[in-house]
Motif scaffolding. Structure first.
Motif, PDB file in Angstrom:
ATOM      1  N   GLU A 155      15.093  12.035  -6.258  1.00  0.00           N
ATOM      2  CA  GLU A 155      14.586  11.237  -7.361  1.00  0.00           C
ATOM      3  C   GLU A 155      13.326  10.506  -6.990  1.00  0.00           C
ATOM      4  N   SER A 156      13.345   9.835  -5.806  1.00  0.00           N
ATOM      5  CA  SER A 156      12.207   9.007  -5.455  1.00  0.00           C
ATOM      6  C   SER A 156      10.961   9.832  -5.271  1.00  0.00           C
TER       7      SER A 156
ATOM      8  N   TRP B 247       7.670  -1.177 -11.074  1.00  0.00           N
ATOM      9  CA  TRP B 247       8.136  -1.094  -9.688  1.00  0.00           C
ATOM     10  C   TRP B 247       9.617  -0.788  -9.594  1.00  0.00           C
ATOM     11  N   TYR B 248      10.427  -1.366 -10.498  1.00  0.00           N
ATOM     12  CA  TYR B 248      11.869  -1.168 -10.371  1.00  0.00           C
ATOM     13  C   TYR B 248      12.290   0.244 -10.745  1.00  0.00           C
ATOM     14  N   ARG B 249      11.414   0.988 -11.432  1.00  0.00           N
ATOM     15  CA  ARG B 249      11.721   2.381 -11.725  1.00  0.00           C
ATOM     16  C   ARG B 249      11.368   3.300 -10.559  1.00  0.00           C
ATOM     17  N   GLU B 250      10.591   2.783  -9.620  1.00  0.00           N
ATOM     18  CA  GLU B 250      10.305   3.553  -8.409  1.00  0.00           C
ATOM     19  C   GLU B 250      11.513   3.589  -7.474  1.00  0.00           C
ATOM     20  N   VAL B 251      12.444   2.686  -7.692  1.00  0.00           N
ATOM     21  CA  VAL B 251      13.636   2.606  -6.851  1.00  0.00           C
ATOM     22  C   VAL B 251      14.739   3.410  -7.509  1.00  0.00           C
ATOM     23  N   SER B 252      15.244   4.406  -6.821  1.00  0.00           N
ATOM     24  CA  SER B 252      16.279   5.262  -7.392  1.00  0.00           C
ATOM     25  C   SER B 252      17.613   4.534  -7.469  1.00  0.00           C
TER      26      SER B 252
ATOM     27  N   PRO C 188      11.443   2.535  -1.064  1.00  0.00           N
ATOM     28  CA  PRO C 188      10.075   3.060  -1.034  1.00  0.00           C
ATOM     29  C   PRO C 188       9.169   2.233  -0.124  1.00  0.00           C
ATOM     30  N   ILE C 189       8.244   2.888   0.524  1.00  0.00           N
ATOM     31  CA  ILE C 189       7.395   2.230   1.524  1.00  0.00           C
ATOM     32  C   ILE C 189       6.660   1.035   0.942  1.00  0.00           C
ATOM     33  N   ARG C 190       6.086   1.185  -0.229  1.00  0.00           N
ATOM     34  CA  ARG C 190       5.239   0.112  -0.749  1.00  0.00           C
ATOM     35  C   ARG C 190       6.052  -1.083  -1.275  1.00  0.00           C
ATOM     36  N   LEU C 191       7.383  -0.934  -1.338  1.00  0.00           N
ATOM     37  CA  LEU C 191       8.235  -2.012  -1.838  1.00  0.00           C
ATOM     38  C   LEU C 191       9.114  -2.610  -0.738  1.00  0.00           C
ATOM     39  N   ARG C 192       8.771  -2.385   0.507  1.00  0.00           N
ATOM     40  CA  ARG C 192       9.681  -2.797   1.569  1.00  0.00           C
ATOM     41  C   ARG C 192       9.651  -4.295   1.847  1.00  0.00           C
ATOM     42  N   ASN C 193       8.570  -4.997   1.508  1.00  0.00           N
ATOM     43  CA  ASN C 193       8.610  -6.456   1.570  1.00  0.00           C
ATOM     44  C   ASN C 193       9.572  -7.004   0.524  1.00  0.00           C
ATOM     45  N   ARG C 194       9.524  -6.404  -0.669  1.00  0.00           N
ATOM     46  CA  ARG C 194      10.449  -6.812  -1.731  1.00  0.00           C
ATOM     47  C   ARG C 194      11.894  -6.576  -1.292  1.00  0.00           C
ATOM     48  N   ALA C 195      12.136  -5.428  -0.674  1.00  0.00           N
ATOM     49  CA  ALA C 195      13.487  -5.130  -0.194  1.00  0.00           C
ATOM     50  C   ALA C 195      13.945  -6.181   0.811  1.00  0.00           C
ATOM     51  N   SER C 196      13.055  -6.577   1.713  1.00  0.00           N
ATOM     52  CA  SER C 196      13.393  -7.582   2.723  1.00  0.00           C
ATOM     53  C   SER C 196      13.721  -8.929   2.080  1.00  0.00           C
ATOM     54  N   GLY C 197      12.892  -9.356   1.120  1.00  0.00           N
ATOM     55  CA  GLY C 197      13.133 -10.635   0.454  1.00  0.00           C
ATOM     56  C   GLY C 197      14.404 -10.650  -0.351  1.00  0.00           C
ATOM     57  N   PHE C 198      14.646  -9.573  -1.131  1.00  0.00           N
ATOM     58  CA  PHE C 198      15.879  -9.500  -1.919  1.00  0.00           C
ATOM     59  C   PHE C 198      17.098  -9.575  -1.003  1.00  0.00           C
TER      60      PHE C 198
ATOM     61  N   TRP D 261      12.924 -14.196  -3.012  1.00  0.00           N
ATOM     62  CA  TRP D 261      12.454 -13.246  -4.029  1.00  0.00           C
ATOM     63  C   TRP D 261      10.934 -13.285  -4.136  1.00  0.00           C
ATOM     64  N   LEU D 262      10.393 -14.507  -4.200  1.00  0.00           N
ATOM     65  CA  LEU D 262       8.941 -14.662  -4.307  1.00  0.00           C
ATOM     66  C   LEU D 262       8.242 -14.034  -3.104  1.00  0.00           C
ATOM     67  N   ALA D 263       8.799 -14.240  -1.919  1.00  0.00           N
ATOM     68  CA  ALA D 263       8.190 -13.704  -0.697  1.00  0.00           C
ATOM     69  C   ALA D 263       8.060 -12.186  -0.768  1.00  0.00           C
ATOM     70  N   GLY D 264       9.063 -11.514  -1.327  1.00  0.00           N
ATOM     71  CA  GLY D 264       9.000 -10.065  -1.421  1.00  0.00           C
ATOM     72  C   GLY D 264       7.846  -9.584  -2.271  1.00  0.00           C
ATOM     73  N   PHE D 265       7.653 -10.198  -3.445  1.00  0.00           N
ATOM     74  CA  PHE D 265       6.565  -9.793  -4.329  1.00  0.00           C
ATOM     75  C   PHE D 265       5.197 -10.119  -3.722  1.00  0.00           C
ATOM     76  N   VAL D 266       5.088 -11.324  -3.147  1.00  0.00           N
ATOM     77  CA  VAL D 266       3.812 -11.713  -2.545  1.00  0.00           C
ATOM     78  C   VAL D 266       3.511 -10.837  -1.328  1.00  0.00           C
ATOM     79  N   GLY D 267       4.548 -10.513  -0.553  1.00  0.00           N
ATOM     80  CA  GLY D 267       4.351  -9.668   0.617  1.00  0.00           C
ATOM     81  C   GLY D 267       3.857  -8.278   0.254  1.00  0.00           C
ATOM     82  N   ASP D 268       4.403  -7.689  -0.816  1.00  0.00           N
ATOM     83  CA  ASP D 268       3.942  -6.370  -1.239  1.00  0.00           C
ATOM     84  C   ASP D 268       2.535  -6.430  -1.829  1.00  0.00           C
ATOM     85  N   ARG D 269       2.157  -7.595  -2.331  1.00  0.00           N
ATOM     86  CA  ARG D 269       0.826  -7.743  -2.920  1.00  0.00           C
ATOM     87  C   ARG D 269      -0.239  -8.003  -1.862  1.00  0.00           C
ATOM     88  N   LEU D 270       0.047  -8.901  -0.936  1.00  0.00           N
ATOM     89  CA  LEU D 270      -0.956  -9.342   0.038  1.00  0.00           C
ATOM     90  C   LEU D 270      -0.791  -8.734   1.412  1.00  0.00           C
TER      91      LEU D 270
END
Length: 558
Positions: free
Chosen positions: A33-34, A51-56, A179-189, A370-379
């Motif tokens: 799927e991914s 972004w949440y649709r990129e996660v299977s 997914p690679i580009r969402l791994r900061n989000r994964a860590s924060g969640f 949660w905030l850290a994950g989004f900011v981490g994937d952005r910056l």
């Protein structure tokens, strides 16, 4: 790219030359799927996926399982602090004995993190996660049957080992699945689960202990066993581990350097006993009067292990990360441990008011993760970590200046902890990214849990400072000063820069440069030094996911 020397099973393919980076993380079992989602996202004229649709569905299920483990991990860990007064009354414990029950879990964390991490590297992330959950759950359940100080202390040692293994196993499992580009989000969640567990424990305490007694709190703590059974039945193995290690004939053995010869095995067995004994004496009344010397012995033993595990080219990375994590605990744990004492003694808050303030604290930390994950994937991980900690400095002294407003204190505390402790949601991603797949879980488990000893030192340091000034001011000075130290260490990329002194080919982030089964010639193989420099620039500029996508496009050219 290089892997730590003397880490058998670590393949040179961990480096950029043999890696590839599918757009949403490797999926060895199928094209899946991914992969199809990534293709649709990159198709000309296609609208970008949310972004949440990129996660299977499978990846969300993996996150939920690991997050539930962290919730119950946080629940189990704070149980002892909530029922400590009841236990002390029942068993007739002194203040020192009571405090040692809290610190007891730290004595075995370093060992549990290393052993269960090595299990994850050799047999899979899922197996290590199941073993960790079972260990801390059964240890918590055993606490409910304790008949005195000694039996309760032994059960706490088991809990410490299981919690340490849970950190490395769940973190690597989720980070290597998403997914690679969402791994900061994964860590924060993921880390937000721990904060939620502490809030849940406080709420359950109010309903259970007054009517049923303190033992029932520990018996409830056996519920994570159900999560372990579900994980075993319903979840697949982590993608990165399956692609690089699971399909290989030889399995890694991260501890082989420690037991390469009979002489080395004997010496390291002695070091293990010495470190465990020294830490036991430091955190119990047995070491009264000799704590500085015993601390030095324990530190020397742990550094000796780091030097051997890292090898000639990697030992400085291990030591640098251990020091960084230690400082992270030093700036955050004095407030976690001593905030209720400050509220009761200096502000005169009632137990109900203290509970209200602690809710602000718990939800602030959870929101910050949660905030850290989004900011981490952005910056980018390091940039987000640094900027958020700098912002947190503005709230530290105002928090301890508020005297007469519970709501005002709660709001300031919410934002301070969201920015300071919430950013620790990126810590698994930051530390784990320094290590290749084959040794990642053992390295993360050892480095993080040795550094976590700062959490045991922090309350003592805060109390000592409070002997010469008010407790609130002592906590503010300690938090401000050590936050500044962490800003320098993380923002300056000090561990990696030190690593580059011994290994000029060291990878800046193995979690961004994910493994791949195909082996086309890449830009990095043709000019590895240039490729590494560009990788660092991507991290410094806050574009980890953009750099990963650029590497993918280069490698997919015929």
């Amino acid at each position: 790219m290089s892997t730590p020397e003397n880490a058998p099973g670590s393949e040179s393919g961990s480096g950029a030359g043999s890696e590839s980076a599918p757009g949403s993380g490797p999926a060895p079992e199928s094209g899946s799927e991914s992969a199809s989602e990534s293709a649709s996202e990159s198709a000309p004229g296609a609208l970008p996926l949310r972004w949440y649709r990129e996660v299977s569905r499978r990846q969300w299920k993996s996150m939920f399982a690991a997050w539930a483990g962290y919730v119950l991990d946080g629940f189990d860990f704070v149980l002892i602090t909530l029922v400590l007064t009841e236990i002390a009354d029942d068993f007739g414990l002194s203040t020192v004995q009571s405090a040692s029950l809290v610190s007891g879990a730290f004595i075995t964390r370093w060992l549990g993190g290393a052993l269960l991490g090595a299990m994850g590297d050799r047999y899979g992330r899922k197996a290590a996660m199941i073993a960790s959950i079972l260990l801390y759950s059964l240890g918590t359940f055993a606490c409910g049957f304790a008949w005195g100080y000694t039996s309760l202390f032994v059960a706490r040692l088991a809990i410490g080992m299981g919690m340490a293994g849970e950190y490395s196993a769940s973190a690597t499992y989720v980070l290597e699945t998403w997914p690679i580009r969402l791994r900061n989000r994964a860590s924060g969640f993921l880390i937000s689960g721990y904060a939620f567990g502490t809030v849940l424990a406080a709420e359950v305490y109010k309903w259970v202990v007054p009517g049923l007694g303190w033992r029932w709190m520990f018996w409830i703590g056996v519920l994570p066993v159900l999560v372990a059974l579900w994980v075993r039945r319903a979840l697949p193995e982590a993608d990165d581990w399956s692609a690089e290690v699971g399909a290989a004939e030889a399995r890694p053995n991260p501890f082989r350097p420690l037991f390469a010869t009979r002489a080395r095995a004997t010496v390291n067995s002695i070091l293990t006993a010495a470190a465990g004994t020294a830490l036991f004496c430091v955190f119990t009344p047995a070491g009264a009067g000799a704590v500085p010397a015993l601390s030095a012995v324990a530190a020397a033993c742990l550094v000796a292990f780091a030097v051997q595990l890292g090898g000639r080219s990697g030992w400085v990375l291990y030591v640098g990360l251990m020091a960084t994590v230690f400082c992270c605990f030093l700036y955050s744990w004095p407030i976690q441990a001593l905030l209720p004492t400050y509220l009761k003694t200096e502000l005169g808050y009632s137990p109900g008011q203290v509970t209200d303030v602690m809710y602000y604290a718990g939800f602030g930390t959870m929101f910050g993760c949660w905030l850290a994950g989004f900011v981490g994937d952005r910056l980018g991980t390091r940039t987000a970590y640094t900027v958020t900690l700098i912002a947190s400095l503005a709230f530290i002294f105002p928090v301890f200046a508020v005297q007469d407003s519970l709501v005002g204190l709660g709001v300031l505390l919410f934002f301070m902890l969201a920015l300071s402790q919430g950013i620790s949601g990126l810590l698994p991603k930051y530390v784990a990214g320094h290590f290749p797949v084959a040794t990642r879980a053992a390295s993360l488990g050892f480095v993080y849990n040795v550094g976590a000893l700062g959490g045991a030192v922090a309350p003592v340091l805060g109390a000592r400072l409070a002997e010469g000034m008010p407790l609130g001011r002592a906590l503010a000075v300690l938090a401000f000063g050590l936050t500044a130290v962490v800003i320098v260490l993380v923002g300056g990329n000090i561990p990696h820069r030190l690593h580059r002194l011994t290994d000029r080919m060291a990878d800046a982030d193995h979690l961004v440069h994910a493994p791949m089964s195909a082996a086309p010639v890449s830009v990095e193989r043709a000019n590895p030094e240039r490729g590494e420099q560009r990788g660092e620039q991507g991290e410094r500029g806050g574009g980890e996911e953009r750099w990963a996508q650029r590497r993918t496009r280069v490698r997919r050219r015929p």
